[in-house]
Design a protein around this motif. Structure first.
Motif, PDB file in Angstrom:
ATOM      1  N   GLN A 122       0.883  -1.048   0.111  1.00 53.05           N
ATOM      2  CA  GLN A 122      -0.109   0.201  -0.142  1.00 53.05           C
ATOM      3  C   GLN A 122       0.817   1.016  -0.049  1.00 53.05           C
ATOM      4  O   GLN A 122       0.847   2.016  -0.631  1.00 53.05           O
ATOM      5  N   VAL A 123       1.860   1.209   0.815  1.00 52.82           N
ATOM      6  CA  VAL A 123       3.139   2.214   0.658  1.00 52.82           C
ATOM      7  C   VAL A 123       3.498   2.276  -0.539  1.00 52.82           C
ATOM      8  O   VAL A 123       3.659   4.106  -1.242  1.00 52.82           O
ATOM      9  N   LEU A 124       3.986   1.372  -1.199  1.00 50.45           N
ATOM     10  CA  LEU A 124       4.763   1.876  -2.497  1.00 50.45           C
ATOM     11  C   LEU A 124       3.446   1.783  -3.694  1.00 50.45           C
ATOM     12  O   LEU A 124       3.836   3.171  -4.603  1.00 50.45           O
ATOM     13  N   VAL A 125       2.472   1.478  -3.593  1.00 54.27           N
ATOM     14  CA  VAL A 125       1.722   2.014  -4.558  1.00 54.27           C
ATOM     15  C   VAL A 125       0.836   3.981  -3.927  1.00 54.27           C
ATOM     16  O   VAL A 125       0.740   4.831  -5.133  1.00 54.27           O
ATOM     17  N   GLY A 126       1.318   4.015  -2.716  1.00 52.00           N
ATOM     18  CA  GLY A 126       1.340   5.455  -2.355  1.00 52.00           C
ATOM     19  C   GLY A 126       1.639   6.470  -2.935  1.00 52.00           C
ATOM     20  O   GLY A 126       1.895   7.608  -3.469  1.00 52.00           O
ATOM     21  N   TRP A 127       3.350   5.915  -3.146  1.00 48.77           N
ATOM     22  CA  TRP A 127       4.072   7.035  -3.494  1.00 48.77           C
ATOM     23  C   TRP A 127       3.734   6.773  -4.838  1.00 48.77           C
ATOM     24  O   TRP A 127       4.626   8.237  -5.686  1.00 48.77           O
ATOM     25  N   LEU A 128       3.839   5.451  -5.641  1.00 47.71           N
ATOM     26  CA  LEU A 128       3.494   5.783  -7.012  1.00 47.71           C
ATOM     27  C   LEU A 128       1.984   7.199  -7.524  1.00 47.71           C
ATOM     28  O   LEU A 128       2.400   8.045  -8.537  1.00 47.71           O
ATOM     29  N   ARG A 129       1.319   6.373  -6.741  1.00 46.82           N
ATOM     30  CA  ARG A 129      -0.144   7.457  -6.903  1.00 46.82           C
ATOM     31  C   ARG A 129       0.831   9.093  -6.869  1.00 46.82           C
ATOM     32  O   ARG A 129       0.316  10.037  -7.505  1.00 46.82           O
ATOM     33  N   ALA A 130       1.317   9.327  -5.619  1.00 47.15           N
ATOM     34  CA  ALA A 130       1.977  10.511  -5.681  1.00 47.15           C
ATOM     35  C   ALA A 130       2.830  11.392  -6.733  1.00 47.15           C
ATOM     36  O   ALA A 130       2.985  12.334  -6.938  1.00 47.15           O
ATOM     37  N   ARG A 131       3.285  10.254  -7.652  1.00 49.93           N
ATOM     38  CA  ARG A 131       4.001  10.462  -9.284  1.00 49.93           C
ATOM     39  C   ARG A 131       3.245  10.611 -10.045  1.00 49.93           C
ATOM     40  O   ARG A 131       3.123  10.756 -11.174  1.00 49.93           O
ATOM     41  N   ALA A 132       1.681  10.665 -10.294  1.00 50.77           N
ATOM     42  CA  ALA A 132       0.609   9.934 -11.321  1.00 50.77           C
ATOM     43  C   ALA A 132       0.934   9.530 -12.154  1.00 50.77           C
ATOM     44  O   ALA A 132       0.569   8.962 -13.262  1.00 50.77           O
ATOM     45  N   VAL A 133       1.460   7.775 -11.157  1.00 52.74           N
ATOM     46  CA  VAL A 133       1.341   7.179 -11.751  1.00 52.74           C
ATOM     47  C   VAL A 133       0.474   6.183 -11.785  1.00 52.74           C
ATOM     48  O   VAL A 133      -0.487   5.698 -10.615  1.00 52.74           O
ATOM     49  N   PRO A 134      -0.237   5.432 -12.972  1.00 53.07           N
ATOM     50  CA  PRO A 134      -1.569   4.637 -13.122  1.00 53.07           C
ATOM     51  C   PRO A 134      -1.908   3.468 -12.643  1.00 53.07           C
ATOM     52  O   PRO A 134      -1.090   2.591 -12.578  1.00 53.07           O
ATOM     53  N   LEU A 135      -2.676   2.869 -11.608  1.00 52.78           N
ATOM     54  CA  LEU A 135      -2.705   1.156 -11.744  1.00 52.78           C
ATOM     55  C   LEU A 135      -4.238   0.972 -11.907  1.00 52.78           C
ATOM     56  O   LEU A 135      -5.051   1.440 -11.747  1.00 52.78           O
ATOM     57  N   ARG A 136      -4.489  -0.204 -13.139  1.00 48.41           N
ATOM     58  CA  ARG A 136      -5.507  -0.462 -13.396  1.00 48.41           C
ATOM     59  C   ARG A 136      -5.328  -1.891 -12.704  1.00 48.41           C
ATOM     60  O   ARG A 136      -4.777  -2.501 -13.239  1.00 48.41           O
ATOM     61  N   CYS A 137      -6.455  -2.138 -11.395  1.00 48.26           N
ATOM     62  CA  CYS A 137      -6.810  -3.449 -11.157  1.00 48.26           C
ATOM     63  C   CYS A 137      -7.807  -3.867 -11.636  1.00 48.26           C
ATOM     64  O   CYS A 137      -8.515  -3.691 -12.703  1.00 48.26           O
ATOM     65  N   GLY A 138      -8.239  -5.361 -11.925  1.00 50.11           N
ATOM     66  CA  GLY A 138      -8.523  -5.760 -12.870  1.00 50.11           C
ATOM     67  C   GLY A 138      -8.487  -5.353 -13.668  1.00 50.11           C
ATOM     68  O   GLY A 138      -8.891  -6.031 -14.509  1.00 50.11           O
ATOM     69  N   CYS A 139      -7.595  -6.312 -14.328  1.00 49.60           N
ATOM     70  CA  CYS A 139      -7.106  -5.761 -15.508  1.00 49.60           C
ATOM     71  C   CYS A 139      -6.180  -6.697 -16.604  1.00 49.60           C
ATOM     72  O   CYS A 139      -4.535  -6.204 -16.121  1.00 49.60           O
ATOM     73  N   ALA A 140      -6.482  -7.696 -16.833  1.00 48.97           N
ATOM     74  CA  ALA A 140      -5.761  -9.074 -17.012  1.00 48.97           C
ATOM     75  C   ALA A 140      -5.518  -8.922 -17.797  1.00 48.97           C
ATOM     76  O   ALA A 140      -5.355  -8.400 -19.022  1.00 48.97           O
ATOM     77  N   VAL A 141      -3.625  -9.311 -18.490  1.00 47.69           N
ATOM     78  CA  VAL A 141      -2.682  -9.065 -20.008  1.00 47.69           C
ATOM     79  C   VAL A 141      -3.464 -10.504 -20.714  1.00 47.69           C
ATOM     80  O   VAL A 141      -3.089 -11.126 -20.281  1.00 47.69           O
ATOM     81  N   ARG A 142      -4.068 -10.144 -21.659  1.00 54.15           N
ATOM     82  CA  ARG A 142      -3.747 -11.243 -22.472  1.00 54.15           C
ATOM     83  C   ARG A 142      -2.751 -11.505 -23.668  1.00 54.15           C
ATOM     84  O   ARG A 142      -2.401 -12.553 -23.902  1.00 54.15           O
ATOM     85  N   ALA A 143      -1.782 -10.667 -23.777  1.00 53.24           N
ATOM     86  CA  ALA A 143      -1.134 -10.918 -24.799  1.00 53.24           C
ATOM     87  C   ALA A 143       0.124  -9.543 -24.866  1.00 53.24           C
ATOM     88  O   ALA A 143      -0.374  -8.859 -24.591  1.00 53.24           O
ATOM     89  N   LEU A 144       0.952  -9.499 -25.493  1.00 56.80           N
ATOM     90  CA  LEU A 144       1.896  -8.886 -26.208  1.00 56.80           C
ATOM     91  C   LEU A 144       1.329  -8.220 -27.406  1.00 56.80           C
ATOM     92  O   LEU A 144       0.861  -8.630 -28.208  1.00 56.80           O
ATOM     93  N   HIS A 145       1.652  -6.937 -27.130  1.00 52.81           N
ATOM     94  CA  HIS A 145       1.032  -6.441 -28.837  1.00 52.81           C
ATOM     95  C   HIS A 145       2.403  -5.971 -28.985  1.00 52.81           C
ATOM     96  O   HIS A 145       3.323  -5.690 -29.091  1.00 52.81           O
ATOM     97  N   TRP A 146       2.557  -6.287 -30.337  1.00 49.31           N
ATOM     98  CA  TRP A 146       3.908  -6.027 -31.887  1.00 49.31           C
ATOM     99  C   TRP A 146       3.809  -4.886 -32.463  1.00 49.31           C
ATOM    100  O   TRP A 146       3.025  -4.916 -33.316  1.00 49.31           O
ATOM    101  N   ARG A 147       4.860  -4.540 -32.588  1.00 52.24           N
ATOM    102  CA  ARG A 147       4.828  -3.924 -33.978  1.00 52.24           C
ATOM    103  C   ARG A 147       6.954  -4.382 -34.389  1.00 52.24           C
ATOM    104  O   ARG A 147       7.621  -4.337 -34.594  1.00 52.24           O
ATOM    105  N   GLY A 148       5.910  -5.002 -35.642  1.00 51.76           N
ATOM    106  CA  GLY A 148       7.531  -5.760 -36.440  1.00 51.76           C
ATOM    107  C   GLY A 148       7.241  -6.870 -35.500  1.00 51.76           C
ATOM    108  O   GLY A 148       7.074  -7.937 -34.810  1.00 51.76           O
TER     109      GLY A 148
END
Length: 517
Positions: free
Chosen positions: A244-270
């Protein structure tokens, strides 16, 4: 919050964008380092809350630590606090434990190991005699040297090869390799230092911190003993508050955190990674991706076929330990508990032969009990005890094979409950009930995709095991790796260091100067 999208990937008019997949300690640390270095970062987490293995269990109104319970190498988190312009102590209220653990043996003997080496020397003399205390002094001198040898050459460095590590160690003096004894087992070297089998079993337990057997793990794991001497810390309320503390420090830097957000695959460019594809089909574009999950998910194709070559697969027999755990809230127990309590098996080598050789729950397991409300510094007695009880279990084979059947689970449960009852603990472990949650290898396999329930990645067996772990730089351009299943290994501080190493690789790839810690 959402990451912004753009087709202008690669243009210099904006900061480079990095998507961090997984909000465990490694991912949160990587995000902090990257944000401090000037990247535009977003963190994507499949679970409904951040923390990874630090996520607590809720039983009624109570939150319980259900994963890591030990915080060491505080300096790693002090560095993260400095990146955030914060004080770790002010943010967490952490407390240093004067006693590392209370240890019990089947013969009725009991030993509290103080954190302070001088106090431990006296305590070992009282427990096992003056000669054993003398040998402990020599052991402390050696593990200090092991730590000093490995800290900058291995733990805090990008993963070396056997030859580069030998070169780094050789630069520190002619006795470096002999001191760390990479070709001998931890059990062998402990037998040289301790004649009392109880102390050999006590310090051999450190192999399980990395998910291994003391009979098979290299002697370099002696370093854990020195790390604990430098301080074991607890946090008021629970260790999960660190996330929770680490997340608070990220939010203070305006870093978005999206939970419930599963990654299905990598996206590629070439042939290069250019972001990730979420389970619902949304594309999150990025110039670089940091994957903070069990590395086995990649060769298993869980992030798409293109990610299979990012890391080598871990064979089922090479997986680390899993666990069988019970979290419970019970009326305050009459037993004299500390925060960390260990009840050793009668025959330690036999226990690990059953775990790794026979791939089954041991008939007589060592039991670890974390009593979260037994904080010596509080001076108060809660009306209840929040307990985490853990025994080691084998990980699953490929395809989920090897899950203990109902009879084996019941037998283990009865054995653990009886051992605890003999120690004065009235804890009902059997059957579903309010205030109790049991997890085993199958549940951990479901929570950590690709792991087979192994909680520490690859087992640390043999001198080559450290070099078989995946490095921060993957074999796929645009993808870096973090977490306890990659170098430098499992445990909260190691996972945080892996995040720093992954951020370092990402900064190199993006042409960013890495912010000093």
């Amino acid at each position: 919050m959402q990451c912004r999208h753009s087709d202008r990937i690669g243009q210099s008019t904006r900061p480079p964008r990095v998507a961090v997949v997984g909000a465990g300690v490694g991912g949160l640390a990587a995000a902090l380092h990257l944000a401090a270095s000037g990247a535009e970062v977003c963190v994507l987490e499949a679970a409904d809350a951040p923390g990874g293995k630090l996520q607590p269990v809720r039983l009624g109104e109570h939150l319980l630590d259900a994963g890591p319970t030990v915080l060491t190498m505080r300096w790693v988190f002090d560095e993260l606090a400095a990146l955030a312009g914060q004080s770790l102590e002010d943010a967490t209220g952490l407390t240093r434990l004067p006693v590392l653990a209370r240890h019990h043996w089947p013969d009725g003997s009991r030993f509290d190991l103080p954190a302070d080496p001088a106090a431990a020397l006296d305590a070992i003399g009282d427990f096992a005699g003056a000669a054993e205390a003398h040998r402990y002094r020599a052991f402390c001198e050696r593990i200090r040297g092991v730590h000093d040898t490995l800290l900058h050459s291995f733990m805090a460095a990008q993963r070396p090869t056997p030859w580069s590590l030998a070169w780094r160690v050789a630069r520190q003096g002619p006795h470096g390799l002999a001191r760390i004894a990479p070709f001998h087992s931890l059990w062998h070297e402990l037998g040289r230092h301790f004649h009392d089998p109880r102390l050999r079993q006590l310090f051999g337990r450190y192999a399980t911190y990395c998910g291994g057997s003391p009979q098979l793990a290299p002697a370099t794991l002696m370093v854990v003993a020195h790390v604990e001497q430098q301080g074991v810390w607890s946090l008021p309320g629970g260790l999960y508050r660190l996330a929770q503390v680490l997340v608070g420090w990220l939010r203070a830097r305006a870093v978005p955190l999206r939970c419930g957000c599963a990654v299905r695959a990598l996206h590629w460019r070439g042939a290069r990674v250019a972001g990730v594809v979420l389970a619902g089909g949304e594309v999150v574009a990025a110039d670089h991706v940091v994957f903070n999950g069990d590395v086995s998910a990649l060769p298993a194709g869980l992030l798409g076929d293109g990610a299979r070559g990012a890391a080598a697969p871990v064979a089922a027999h090479a997986r680390s330990l899993s666990a069988l755990t019970w979290t419970a809230v019970v009326p305050r127990q009459a037993a004299d508990l500390l925060r960390h309590n260990v009840y050793f098996a009668h025959d330690g080598p036999r226990e690990f032969q059953q775990l790794f050789g026979e791939r089954r729950l041991p008939a007589d397991p060592t039991i670890y009990l974390c009593a979260q409300d037994r904080e010596a510094a509080t001076g108060t007695a809660a009306p209840h005890d929040r307990l985490l009880c853990l025994v080691n279990a084998p990980a699953l084979g490929h395809g989920g094979q090897g899950q203990p059947d109902a009879a084996a689970l019941r037998a283990c449960e009865r054995q653990v409950q009886q051992r605890l009852a003999d120690a004065g603990l009235a804890i009902a472990l059997g059957g579903p009930r309010e205030g109790l949650l049991r997890r085993g290898p199958a549940e951990f396999a479901a929570r950590y995709p690709g792991s087979g329930g192994a909680l520490y990645g690859r087992a640390p067996h043999g001198w080559r095991s450290s070099f078989a772990r995946a490095a921060a730089r993957s074999a796929v351009p645009g993808l870096s790796l973090a977490g306890g299943s990659v170098h430098p290994g499992p445990g909260l501080p190691m996972a945080a260091l892996s995040g720093r190493l992954a951020a370092q690789r990402a900064c190199e790839a993006l042409g960013l100067p890495m912010a000093p810690a």
